[in-house]
Design a protein around this motif. Structure first.
Motif, short mmCIF file in Angstrom:
data_model
loop_
_atom_site.label_atom_id
_atom_site.label_comp_id
_atom_site.label_asym_id
_atom_site.label_seq_id
_atom_site.Cartn_x
_atom_site.Cartn_y
_atom_site.Cartn_z
N UNK A 61 0.81 -1.32 0.15
CA UNK A 61 -0.08 -0.05 -0.03
C UNK A 61 0.93 1.27 -0.11
N UNK A 62 2.09 1.13 0.26
CA UNK A 62 2.91 2.38 0.23
C UNK A 62 3.22 2.81 -1.22
N UNK A 63 3.67 3.97 -1.21
CA UNK A 63 4.19 4.25 -2.88
C UNK A 63 5.71 3.66 -2.83
N UNK A 64 6.44 3.95 -1.74
CA UNK A 64 7.54 3.20 -1.87
C UNK A 64 8.36 3.19 -0.57
N UNK A 65 9.14 2.21 -0.09
CA UNK A 65 9.64 1.87 1.18
C UNK A 65 10.91 1.51 0.82
N UNK A 66 12.12 2.07 1.35
CA UNK A 66 13.48 1.99 1.04
C UNK A 66 14.20 2.26 2.37
N UNK A 67 15.38 1.55 2.50
CA UNK A 67 16.33 1.61 3.64
C UNK A 67 17.42 2.88 3.47
N UNK A 68 17.45 3.52 4.69
CA UNK A 68 18.41 4.68 4.31
C UNK A 68 20.08 4.13 4.67
N UNK A 69 20.10 3.06 5.33
CA UNK A 69 21.56 2.54 5.79
C UNK A 69 21.34 0.90 5.74
N UNK A 70 22.45 0.19 5.55
CA UNK A 70 22.20 -1.13 5.37
C UNK A 70 21.78 -1.67 7.00
N UNK A 71 22.19 -0.79 8.23
CA UNK A 71 21.98 -1.22 9.46
C UNK A 71 20.60 -0.76 10.10
N UNK A 72 20.36 0.46 10.12
CA UNK A 72 19.28 1.00 10.37
C UNK A 72 18.66 1.99 9.84
N UNK A 73 17.22 2.13 10.00
CA UNK A 73 16.56 3.33 9.29
C UNK A 73 15.78 2.85 7.89
N UNK A 74 14.70 3.08 7.93
CA UNK A 74 13.73 2.87 6.96
C UNK A 74 12.87 4.17 6.56
N UNK A 75 12.55 4.44 5.29
CA UNK A 75 11.55 5.36 5.14
C UNK A 75 10.42 4.92 4.12
N UNK A 76 9.27 5.44 4.47
CA UNK A 76 7.90 4.96 3.78
C UNK A 76 7.26 6.13 3.34
N UNK A 77 6.80 6.16 2.17
CA UNK A 77 6.13 7.12 1.49
C UNK A 77 4.50 6.75 1.10
N UNK A 78 3.57 7.65 1.17
CA UNK A 78 2.34 7.26 0.82
C UNK A 78 1.44 6.63 1.78
N UNK A 79 1.81 6.63 3.06
CA UNK A 79 1.04 6.06 3.97
C UNK A 79 0.85 6.91 5.25
N UNK A 80 -0.53 7.06 5.74
CA UNK A 80 -0.77 8.13 6.66
C UNK A 80 -0.87 7.22 8.16
N UNK A 81 -0.08 7.60 9.17
CA UNK A 81 -0.23 7.01 10.39
C UNK A 81 -1.46 7.12 11.12
N UNK A 82 -1.98 8.14 10.69
CA UNK A 82 -3.49 8.44 11.27
C UNK A 82 -4.57 7.75 10.69
N UNK A 83 -4.22 6.96 9.61
CA UNK A 83 -5.40 6.10 8.97
C UNK A 83 -4.73 4.54 9.04
N UNK A 84 -3.87 4.15 9.51
CA UNK A 84 -3.34 2.57 9.83
C UNK A 84 -4.52 1.73 10.27
N UNK A 85 -4.65 0.61 9.44
CA UNK A 85 -5.48 -0.56 9.93
C UNK A 85 -4.59 -1.17 11.01
N UNK A 86 -5.54 -1.95 11.76
CA UNK A 86 -4.80 -2.79 12.88
C UNK A 86 -3.94 -3.84 12.33
N UNK A 87 -3.78 -4.38 11.09
CA UNK A 87 -2.97 -5.16 10.39
C UNK A 87 -1.73 -4.34 10.08
N UNK A 88 -1.94 -3.24 9.66
CA UNK A 88 -0.71 -2.21 9.25
C UNK A 88 -0.07 -1.91 10.70
N UNK A 89 -0.80 -1.45 11.57
CA UNK A 89 -0.10 -1.16 12.93
C UNK A 89 0.76 -2.33 13.51
N UNK A 90 0.22 -3.73 13.29
CA UNK A 90 1.05 -4.74 13.70
C UNK A 90 2.24 -5.22 13.05
#
Length: 358
Positions: A61-90
């Motif tokens: 459901x995201x526009x894109x998801x990518x890691x910022x470094x190999x060990x830590x940090x990921x960025x998600x575009x196109x999803x609003x935290x205010x509208x997450x489903x329970x499955x998305x929260x899990x």
């Protein structure tokens, strides 16, 4: 009254626009004299256990998801935290546990929605001394303008001394922290996160084995005493607990180095000289671990969500006196830190996965 009872009280539904208040130079924080019962033990069941290992609800459901470094940090575009489903929260819980910190840009979530989202992951934490918006004790604002007016001006010599995991001195310290930054100076104000999985992996096997048998005293007394001396009330007294130096994450089952200069004070069973020597070595190990850190340059209305059990973070206060930085955070409690001798390191798991693909 248990902490769970406190955090399940009917939420206040007044929606304050903190960004608007800060823009108008309305210093809205209050520090009431309210005190709370000491935090009591509770059983924490991490919702990450319910997650889909593929985390399809996010990736599909995201526009894109990518890691910022190999060990830590990921960025998600196109999803609003205010509208997450329970499955998305899990599924998000599992992703955060794996990647340490996840970033969401252009978020519309407000403080009431933030409180509701946080409750999905555990009891909300009320900071022991921090100011909060009226009627919202679970919301901890970040409100910095300059040295004189900053609510949390760090009286530290070097930025590296600011590495910490949120309120690790609690009996059951935080799992997740949700931080939304909505106002920024023209430059500066970045934040660093460090992977505690990789910090453990970078140690020699001999040190890993030695550290796995140690426990560390974490203290919030100094923080509380500084607040009281400044006329800020202390809400609870029980702010000193002992936790393992190496802990196991309950969902990933991985070992993580649980140490930072913010609240760690001494190693149980060692002399002061021995303890200080080892702690200083570990602090330098953490601060100098550029290969297992991510430095994030904020954009307005970005939310970072991190797992305090497997990361440390450090705010860079290079902007004080040159602009306003404002945001707010919600923090959830988790299990009491523990070490499972049967747990594995992240490096071991990655190596096994690589071999299985050959």
């Amino acid at each position: 009254m248990t902490n769970a009872a406190i955090t399940t009280q009917a939420p206040v539904k007044e929606v304050l626009d903190l960004k608007k208040l800060a823009a108008a130079d309305n210093y809205y924080l209050v520090t009431p004299t309210t005190t709370y019962p000491e935090l009591e033990p509770f059983k924490h069941v991490d919702v990450g256990h319910r997650a889909d290992p593929k985390k399809a609800s996010l990736y599909d459901n995201a526009e894109k998801i990518f890691d910022l470094t190999p060990n830590v940090g990921t960025e998600i575009h196109g999803i609003q935290l205010s509208k997450l489903t329970n499955q998305q929260k899990d599924d998000l819980a599992l992703l955060i546990a794996e990647r340490g910190v996840v970033f969401f840009k252009k978020q519309d979530i407000n403080i009431v929605q933030g409180e509701d989202l946080g409750r999905h992951y555990g009891p909300l934490h009320i900071h022991n001394i921090g100011g909060h918006p009226p009627n919202h004790p679970y919301v901890l604002p970040i409100y910095s303008v300059d040295v004189e007016k900053s609510a949390y001006y760090p009286k530290i010599v070097r930025a590296s001394e600011g590495w910490h995991t949120d309120v690790s001195y609690e009996l059951q310290p935080p799992g997740f922290t949700f931080l939304k930054i909505d106002t920024l100076p023209s430059t500066g104000g970045d934040t660093l996160w460090s992977s505690s999985y990789a910090a453990y992996d970078k140690l020699s096997p001999a040190l890993q084995k030695f550290f796995e048998g140690l426990e560390v005293v974490h203290s919030g007394k100094e923080q509380a005493e500084g607040a009281v001396n400044a006329g800020i009330p202390q809400r609870r007294q029980n702010v000193l607990h002992t936790h393992p130096l190496v802990r196991t994450h309950p969902v990933t089952g991985l070992k993580a180095l649980y140490i930072q200069p913010g609240f760690a004070r001494s190693i149980v069973g060692l002399s002061k000289r021995e303890s200080d020597t080892i702690l200083n070595f570990l602090y330098e190990h953490l601060a100098g671990g550029y290969d297992f850190q991510v430095r994030f340059k904020w954009e307005e209305d970005t939310v970072a969500v991190w797992d305090n059990r497997v990361t440390s973070h450090c705010a860079i206060f290079d902007y004080l006196g040159s602009g306003k930085r404002h945001g707010w955070r919600i923090t959830t409690q988790a299990e009491r830190p523990y070490f499972d001798p049967n747990s594995k390191s992240r490096a071991e798991v990655l190596l096994a996965q690589a071999r299985s693909k050959k």
